[in-house]
Design an enzyme around this catalytic site. Structure first.
Site, PDB file in Angstrom:
ATOM      1  CB  SER A 139       1.548  -6.489   9.656  1.00 30.79           C
ATOM      2  OG  SER A 139       1.299  -7.807  10.318  1.00 30.79           O
ATOM      3  CE1 TYR A 152      -0.126  -7.976   4.370  1.00 27.66           C
ATOM      4  CE2 TYR A 152      -0.138  -9.297   6.582  1.00 27.66           C
ATOM      5  CZ  TYR A 152      -0.705  -8.193   6.485  1.00 27.66           C
ATOM      6  OH  TYR A 152      -0.941  -6.866   7.213  1.00 27.66           O
TER       7      TYR A 152
HETATM    8  P1  NAD Z   1      -7.416  -0.936   3.652  1.00 34.10           P
HETATM    9  O1  NAD Z   1      -8.337  -2.005   2.156  1.00 34.10           O
HETATM   10  O2  NAD Z   1      -8.587  -0.606   4.010  1.00 34.10           O
HETATM   11  O3  NAD Z   1      -6.744  -0.017   2.900  1.00 34.10           O
HETATM   12  C1  NAD Z   1      -5.636  -0.877   1.911  1.00 34.10           C
HETATM   13  C2  NAD Z   1      -5.036   0.723   0.850  1.00 34.10           C
HETATM   14  O4  NAD Z   1      -4.286   0.132   0.165  1.00 34.10           O
HETATM   15  C3  NAD Z   1      -6.143   1.088  -0.138  1.00 34.10           C
HETATM   16  O5  NAD Z   1      -6.102   2.535  -0.396  1.00 34.10           O
HETATM   17  C4  NAD Z   1      -5.746   0.535  -1.109  1.00 34.10           C
HETATM   18  O6  NAD Z   1      -6.667   2.289  -1.894  1.00 34.10           O
HETATM   19  C5  NAD Z   1      -4.536   0.969  -1.445  1.00 34.10           C
HETATM   20  N1  NAD Z   1      -4.277   0.093  -2.299  1.00 34.10           N
HETATM   21  C6  NAD Z   1      -3.981  -1.187  -2.744  1.00 34.10           C
HETATM   22  N2  NAD Z   1      -3.892  -1.885  -3.826  1.00 34.10           N
HETATM   23  C7  NAD Z   1      -3.453  -0.629  -3.898  1.00 34.10           C
HETATM   24  C8  NAD Z   1      -2.223  -0.313  -5.340  1.00 34.10           C
HETATM   25  N3  NAD Z   1      -2.791  -1.582  -6.569  1.00 34.10           N
HETATM   26  N4  NAD Z   1      -2.074   0.885  -5.927  1.00 34.10           N
HETATM   27  C9  NAD Z   1      -2.499   1.940  -4.995  1.00 34.10           C
HETATM   28  N5  NAD Z   1      -3.108   1.449  -3.780  1.00 34.10           N
HETATM   29  C10 NAD Z   1      -3.767   0.472  -3.429  1.00 34.10           C
HETATM   30  O7  NAD Z   1      -6.659  -2.076   4.183  1.00 34.10           O
HETATM   31  P2  NAD Z   1      -5.949  -1.621   5.709  1.00 34.10           P
HETATM   32  O8  NAD Z   1      -6.786  -2.017   6.369  1.00 34.10           O
HETATM   33  O9  NAD Z   1      -6.442  -0.321   5.912  1.00 34.10           O
HETATM   34  O10 NAD Z   1      -4.700  -1.756   5.215  1.00 34.10           O
HETATM   35  C11 NAD Z   1      -3.374  -0.605   4.930  1.00 34.10           C
HETATM   36  C12 NAD Z   1      -1.876  -1.850   5.372  1.00 34.10           C
HETATM   37  O11 NAD Z   1      -2.028  -2.069   7.344  1.00 34.10           O
HETATM   38  C13 NAD Z   1      -1.393  -2.490   4.452  1.00 34.10           C
HETATM   39  O12 NAD Z   1      -0.183  -3.032   4.106  1.00 34.10           O
HETATM   40  C14 NAD Z   1      -1.619  -3.600   5.247  1.00 34.10           C
HETATM   41  O13 NAD Z   1      -1.326  -4.763   5.580  1.00 34.10           O
HETATM   42  C15 NAD Z   1      -1.404  -3.110   7.162  1.00 34.10           C
HETATM   43  N6  NAD Z   1      -2.052  -3.702   7.999  1.00 34.10           N
HETATM   44  C16 NAD Z   1      -3.114  -3.873   8.170  1.00 34.10           C
HETATM   45  C17 NAD Z   1      -4.034  -4.430   9.579  1.00 34.10           C
HETATM   46  C18 NAD Z   1      -5.445  -4.680   9.649  1.00 34.10           C
HETATM   47  O14 NAD Z   1      -5.821  -5.339  10.391  1.00 34.10           O
HETATM   48  N7  NAD Z   1      -6.633  -4.143   9.040  1.00 34.10           N
HETATM   49  C19 NAD Z   1      -3.068  -5.072  10.117  1.00 34.10           C
HETATM   50  C20 NAD Z   1      -1.380  -4.764   9.556  1.00 34.10           C
HETATM   51  C21 NAD Z   1      -1.062  -4.140   9.296  1.00 34.10           C
END
Ligand code: NAD
Length: 257
Positions: A139, A152
């Site tokens: 991130s 985080y």
């Molecule tokens: P999201 O909530 O759509 O996806 C999160 C995923 O993690 C889901 O598929 C969920 O099923 C899975 N998950 C959560 N807990 C779990 C567990 N205990 N076991 C297995 N799977 C689990 O969110 P996203 O935004 O797609 O985030 C995905 C990644 O990207 C994360 O690591 C997040 O920190 C990172 N990220 C997101 C953003 C953003 O703006 N959306 C920005 C930077 C980084």
């Protein structure tokens, strides 16, 4: 296609970025493993849909990324892992002196420790295959901080550090390890926050996005899951053979500030 015959395991891939990355890799011909902890009909349906859409093998494997043994079992059950995408992640926002201990532990376990366990289990398979890619979805918060996101920010900085170590330990092999550092990405979770933000600040959608949600993103635009998937696919291409141990920001200029 360039990734035909390769197996990609994407943790937390039943929604958002993980699903976007799984689709992008399947689009390059990779067989994909979809993972979440829920084991729902929808989860299995996602794998079926990807299999049909891209004419690849796609299967769903349940594993809870908060548990080290589950992380390792995910890789073992898949049986092959040429591309490992550590994506599963959660968030909780609170001042550090009020941060709930159970939330701290869960974020450190899911967002950071899971990558240790999956990588440890996947590297022997990559070595046996003579090729591998470790892609950690970190991130902008792996490179910079925001208040109230202590767990985080700690976990994502840890993942960036771990990425560098994996790269050094595999440097002389055909294995690379890199971290993608997204800023704000348009996912269902983020979309769901827009109406509340509009209401809270009495703003139009456009102003809520520009002045509140994308305040720190100079481009004033979200990245898309397709763009993150595209970067992951690039990291799996021969053009990226010498890119290892680094971070690629997809943040509209956030970390240039
Ligand atoms: P999201 O909530 O759509 O996806 C999160 C995923 O993690 C889901 O598929 C969920 O099923 C899975 N998950 C959560 N807990 C779990 C567990 N205990 N076991 C297995 N799977 C689990 O969110 P996203 O935004 O797609 O985030 C995905 C990644 O990207 C994360 O690591 C997040 O920190 C990172 N990220 C997101 C953003 C953003 O703006 N959306 C920005 C930077 C980084």
């Amino acid at each position: 296609m360039s990734l035909s015959g390769k197996t990609a395991i994407v943790t937390g891939s039943n929604s958002g970025i993980g699903l976007g990355v799984a689709r992008a890799l399947a689009g390059q011909g990779a067989n994909v493993v979809i993972n979440s902890f829920t084991d729902s009909k929808e989860d299995h349906g996602i794998a079926e849909e990807i299999s049909k859409a891209f004419d690849v093998e796609a299967r769903y494997i349940q594993a809870d990324m908060s548990k080290g043994a589950d992380c390792r079992k995910l890789i073992e059950t898949a049986g092959a892992c040429d591309i490992l995408v550590n994506n599963a992640g959660i968030q909780h926002v609170a001042a550090i002196d009020e941060f709930p201990v159970d939330k701290w532990d869960a974020i450190i376990a899911i967002n950071m420790n899971s990558s240790f366990h999956t990588t440890a289990a996947a590297l022997p398979l990559m070595r046996a295959a003579g090729w591998g890619r470790v892609i950690n979805i970190a991130s902008a918060h792996g490179l910079t901080a925001s208040p109230y996101k202590s767990a985080y920010v700690t976990a994502k900085h840890g993942v960036v550090g771990m990425t560098k170590v994996v790269a050094l330990e595999t440097a002389e092999e055909a294995i690379t390890a890199n971290a993608i550092c997204p800023g704000y990405v348009h996912t269902p979770l983020v979309e769901a926050q827009i109406p509340d933000t509009m209401k809270k600040y009495n703003l139009s959608r456009e102003d809520a996005l520009r002045d509140v949600i994308l305040e720190r993103q100079p481009s004033k635009q979200f990245a898309t899951v397709e763009q993150i998937g595209g970067v992951a696919a690039f990291l799996c291409s021969p053009a990226a053979d010498q890119i290892t141990g680094t971070t690629i920001s997809v943040d509209g200029g956030w970390t240039a500030l």
